[in-house]
Design a protein around this motif. Structure first.
Motif, PDB file in Angstrom:
ATOM      1  N   ILE A  50     -38.563  26.997  75.754  1.00 33.90           N
ATOM      2  CA  ILE A  50     -37.237  27.291  76.597  1.00 33.90           C
ATOM      3  C   ILE A  50     -36.188  27.384  75.836  1.00 33.90           C
ATOM      4  O   ILE A  50     -36.159  26.695  74.708  1.00 33.90           O
ATOM      5  CB  ILE A  50     -36.884  26.146  77.711  1.00 33.90           C
ATOM      6  CG1 ILE A  50     -38.140  26.012  78.825  1.00 33.90           C
ATOM      7  CG2 ILE A  50     -35.554  26.205  78.428  1.00 33.90           C
ATOM      8  CD1 ILE A  50     -37.778  24.887  79.795  1.00 33.90           C
ATOM      9  N   ARG A  51     -34.992  28.192  75.810  1.00 31.15           N
ATOM     10  CA  ARG A  51     -33.935  28.233  74.876  1.00 31.15           C
ATOM     11  C   ARG A  51     -33.266  26.724  74.574  1.00 31.15           C
ATOM     12  O   ARG A  51     -33.286  26.049  75.468  1.00 31.15           O
ATOM     13  CB  ARG A  51     -32.851  29.132  75.210  1.00 31.15           C
ATOM     14  CG  ARG A  51     -33.126  30.621  75.103  1.00 31.15           C
ATOM     15  CD  ARG A  51     -31.992  31.648  75.907  1.00 31.15           C
ATOM     16  NE  ARG A  51     -30.832  31.160  75.122  1.00 31.15           N
ATOM     17  CZ  ARG A  51     -30.471  32.168  74.185  1.00 31.15           C
ATOM     18  NH1 ARG A  51     -31.024  33.320  73.833  1.00 31.15           N
ATOM     19  NH2 ARG A  51     -29.244  31.937  73.643  1.00 31.15           N
ATOM     20  N   PRO A  52     -32.806  26.406  73.189  1.00 32.25           N
ATOM     21  CA  PRO A  52     -32.386  25.167  73.153  1.00 32.25           C
ATOM     22  C   PRO A  52     -31.048  24.940  74.206  1.00 32.25           C
ATOM     23  O   PRO A  52     -30.140  25.711  74.367  1.00 32.25           O
ATOM     24  CB  PRO A  52     -31.836  25.258  71.933  1.00 32.25           C
ATOM     25  CG  PRO A  52     -32.489  26.336  71.069  1.00 32.25           C
ATOM     26  CD  PRO A  52     -32.726  27.179  72.165  1.00 32.25           C
ATOM     27  N   PRO A  53     -30.787  23.654  75.133  1.00 31.27           N
ATOM     28  CA  PRO A  53     -30.106  23.454  76.085  1.00 31.27           C
ATOM     29  C   PRO A  53     -28.986  22.762  75.185  1.00 31.27           C
ATOM     30  O   PRO A  53     -28.689  22.386  74.090  1.00 31.27           O
ATOM     31  CB  PRO A  53     -30.780  22.184  76.490  1.00 31.27           C
ATOM     32  CG  PRO A  53     -31.395  21.514  75.660  1.00 31.27           C
ATOM     33  CD  PRO A  53     -32.065  22.688  74.822  1.00 31.27           C
ATOM     34  N   SER A  54     -27.793  23.069  76.084  1.00 34.73           N
ATOM     35  CA  SER A  54     -26.283  22.636  75.436  1.00 34.73           C
ATOM     36  C   SER A  54     -26.245  21.055  75.594  1.00 34.73           C
ATOM     37  O   SER A  54     -27.002  20.549  76.156  1.00 34.73           O
ATOM     38  CB  SER A  54     -25.283  23.231  76.230  1.00 34.73           C
ATOM     39  OG  SER A  54     -25.442  22.782  77.708  1.00 34.73           O
ATOM     40  N   ASP A  55     -25.318  20.431  75.079  1.00 36.31           N
ATOM     41  CA  ASP A  55     -24.838  18.953  75.284  1.00 36.31           C
ATOM     42  C   ASP A  55     -24.613  18.668  76.977  1.00 36.31           C
ATOM     43  O   ASP A  55     -25.407  17.770  76.992  1.00 36.31           O
ATOM     44  CB  ASP A  55     -23.788  18.735  74.414  1.00 36.31           C
ATOM     45  CG  ASP A  55     -23.884  18.798  73.026  1.00 36.31           C
ATOM     46  OD1 ASP A  55     -25.026  18.563  72.449  1.00 36.31           O
ATOM     47  OD2 ASP A  55     -22.832  18.812  72.192  1.00 36.31           O
ATOM     48  N   THR A  56     -24.272  19.582  77.557  1.00 34.61           N
ATOM     49  CA  THR A  56     -24.092  19.279  78.977  1.00 34.61           C
ATOM     50  C   THR A  56     -25.299  18.966  79.703  1.00 34.61           C
ATOM     51  O   THR A  56     -25.619  18.277  80.476  1.00 34.61           O
ATOM     52  CB  THR A  56     -22.990  20.329  79.579  1.00 34.61           C
ATOM     53  OG1 THR A  56     -21.909  20.341  78.992  1.00 34.61           O
ATOM     54  CG2 THR A  56     -22.855  19.853  80.971  1.00 34.61           C
ATOM     55  N   THR A  57     -26.358  20.021  79.288  1.00 36.56           N
ATOM     56  CA  THR A  57     -27.960  20.114  79.911  1.00 36.56           C
ATOM     57  C   THR A  57     -28.419  18.713  79.441  1.00 36.56           C
ATOM     58  O   THR A  57     -29.223  18.331  80.261  1.00 36.56           O
ATOM     59  CB  THR A  57     -28.139  21.313  79.525  1.00 36.56           C
ATOM     60  OG1 THR A  57     -27.369  22.480  79.984  1.00 36.56           O
ATOM     61  CG2 THR A  57     -29.653  21.534  80.268  1.00 36.56           C
TER      62      THR A  57
ATOM     63  N   ARG B 238     -29.070  23.245  86.347  1.00 31.27           N
ATOM     64  CA  ARG B 238     -29.849  22.215  86.951  1.00 31.27           C
ATOM     65  C   ARG B 238     -31.381  22.595  86.927  1.00 31.27           C
ATOM     66  O   ARG B 238     -32.257  21.646  86.708  1.00 31.27           O
ATOM     67  CB  ARG B 238     -29.565  22.156  88.388  1.00 31.27           C
ATOM     68  CG  ARG B 238     -28.031  21.404  88.560  1.00 31.27           C
ATOM     69  CD  ARG B 238     -27.992  21.497  89.861  1.00 31.27           C
ATOM     70  NE  ARG B 238     -26.470  20.846  90.261  1.00 31.27           N
ATOM     71  CZ  ARG B 238     -25.845  21.077  91.300  1.00 31.27           C
ATOM     72  NH1 ARG B 238     -26.001  21.881  92.102  1.00 31.27           N
ATOM     73  NH2 ARG B 238     -24.715  20.541  91.378  1.00 31.27           N
ATOM     74  N   LEU B 239     -31.876  23.782  87.004  1.00 33.42           N
ATOM     75  CA  LEU B 239     -33.204  24.404  86.818  1.00 33.42           C
ATOM     76  C   LEU B 239     -33.736  24.056  85.844  1.00 33.42           C
ATOM     77  O   LEU B 239     -34.919  23.408  85.201  1.00 33.42           O
ATOM     78  CB  LEU B 239     -33.450  25.808  87.327  1.00 33.42           C
ATOM     79  CG  LEU B 239     -33.036  26.043  88.691  1.00 33.42           C
ATOM     80  CD1 LEU B 239     -33.138  27.519  88.918  1.00 33.42           C
ATOM     81  CD2 LEU B 239     -34.064  25.591  89.623  1.00 33.42           C
ATOM     82  N   LYS B 240     -33.071  24.360  84.455  1.00 38.81           N
ATOM     83  CA  LYS B 240     -33.436  24.184  83.146  1.00 38.81           C
ATOM     84  C   LYS B 240     -33.552  22.695  82.714  1.00 38.81           C
ATOM     85  O   LYS B 240     -34.416  22.225  82.069  1.00 38.81           O
ATOM     86  CB  LYS B 240     -32.273  24.763  82.331  1.00 38.81           C
ATOM     87  CG  LYS B 240     -32.775  24.792  80.691  1.00 38.81           C
ATOM     88  CD  LYS B 240     -31.598  25.412  79.964  1.00 38.81           C
ATOM     89  CE  LYS B 240     -32.084  25.768  78.646  1.00 38.81           C
ATOM     90  NZ  LYS B 240     -31.249  26.440  77.792  1.00 38.81           N
ATOM     91  N   ALA B 241     -32.609  21.846  83.460  1.00 43.85           N
ATOM     92  CA  ALA B 241     -32.435  20.370  83.223  1.00 43.85           C
ATOM     93  C   ALA B 241     -33.839  19.700  83.731  1.00 43.85           C
ATOM     94  O   ALA B 241     -34.473  18.735  83.325  1.00 43.85           O
ATOM     95  CB  ALA B 241     -31.307  19.829  83.853  1.00 43.85           C
ATOM     96  N   MET B 242     -34.158  20.263  84.911  1.00 45.63           N
ATOM     97  CA  MET B 242     -35.253  19.718  85.788  1.00 45.63           C
ATOM     98  C   MET B 242     -36.361  20.112  85.063  1.00 45.63           C
ATOM     99  O   MET B 242     -37.555  19.065  84.804  1.00 45.63           O
ATOM    100  CB  MET B 242     -35.229  20.382  87.236  1.00 45.63           C
ATOM    101  CG  MET B 242     -36.457  19.922  87.816  1.00 45.63           C
ATOM    102  SD  MET B 242     -36.319  18.139  88.470  1.00 45.63           S
ATOM    103  CE  MET B 242     -35.066  18.401  89.600  1.00 45.63           C
ATOM    104  N   ARG B 243     -36.816  21.336  84.365  1.00 44.90           N
ATOM    105  CA  ARG B 243     -37.892  21.626  83.657  1.00 44.90           C
ATOM    106  C   ARG B 243     -38.027  20.676  82.224  1.00 44.90           C
ATOM    107  O   ARG B 243     -39.003  20.253  82.213  1.00 44.90           O
ATOM    108  CB  ARG B 243     -37.643  23.069  83.319  1.00 44.90           C
ATOM    109  CG  ARG B 243     -38.123  24.230  84.312  1.00 44.90           C
ATOM    110  CD  ARG B 243     -37.971  25.672  83.824  1.00 44.90           C
ATOM    111  NE  ARG B 243     -37.661  26.289  84.788  1.00 44.90           N
ATOM    112  CZ  ARG B 243     -36.583  26.984  84.623  1.00 44.90           C
ATOM    113  NH1 ARG B 243     -35.761  27.121  83.694  1.00 44.90           N
ATOM    114  NH2 ARG B 243     -36.251  28.014  85.716  1.00 44.90           N
TER     115      ARG B 243
END
Length: 102
Positions: A83-90, A48-53
């Protein structure tokens, strides 16, 4: 006439300033997470923190509609801000956050 009445008021504009995207992401001060939670809670919390950023970075760069935020767009923004590449879920979570930001 009192001196305070002749002073000019400071400019308190609420207009958004452009955010330079070429600078690396500067994280805020980190605090330790609460102990004793299940591992899934920590994974979800960090996701959630990564998605918010990422959602904030996309909104600052001019991507306002979730339909414009494809996985490739989100991943390139993550690379741009460090930021590291996010997953599909993120990526899905980023679009959900953008839907509610309107």
């Amino acid at each position: 006439m009192p001196a305070a009445a002749t002073k000019p008021k400071p400019n308190r504009s609420t207009a958004r300033r452009p955010v330079p995207m070429d600078l690396p992401y500067a994280p805020t001060a980190k605090r330790p997470l609460p102990p004793g939670r299940p591992r899934d809670w920590y994974i979800t919390h960090n996701r959630r923190l990564k998605a918010m950023r990422l959602a904030i970075a996309l909104l600052d760069s001019g991507v306002y509609v979730p339909n414009q935020a494809h996985n490739e767009t989100i991943r390139s923004t993550a690379e741009r801000v460090g930021i590291r590449p996010p997953s599909d879920t993120t990526c899905h979570m980023v679009r959900a956050l953008m839907r509610y930001s309107r």
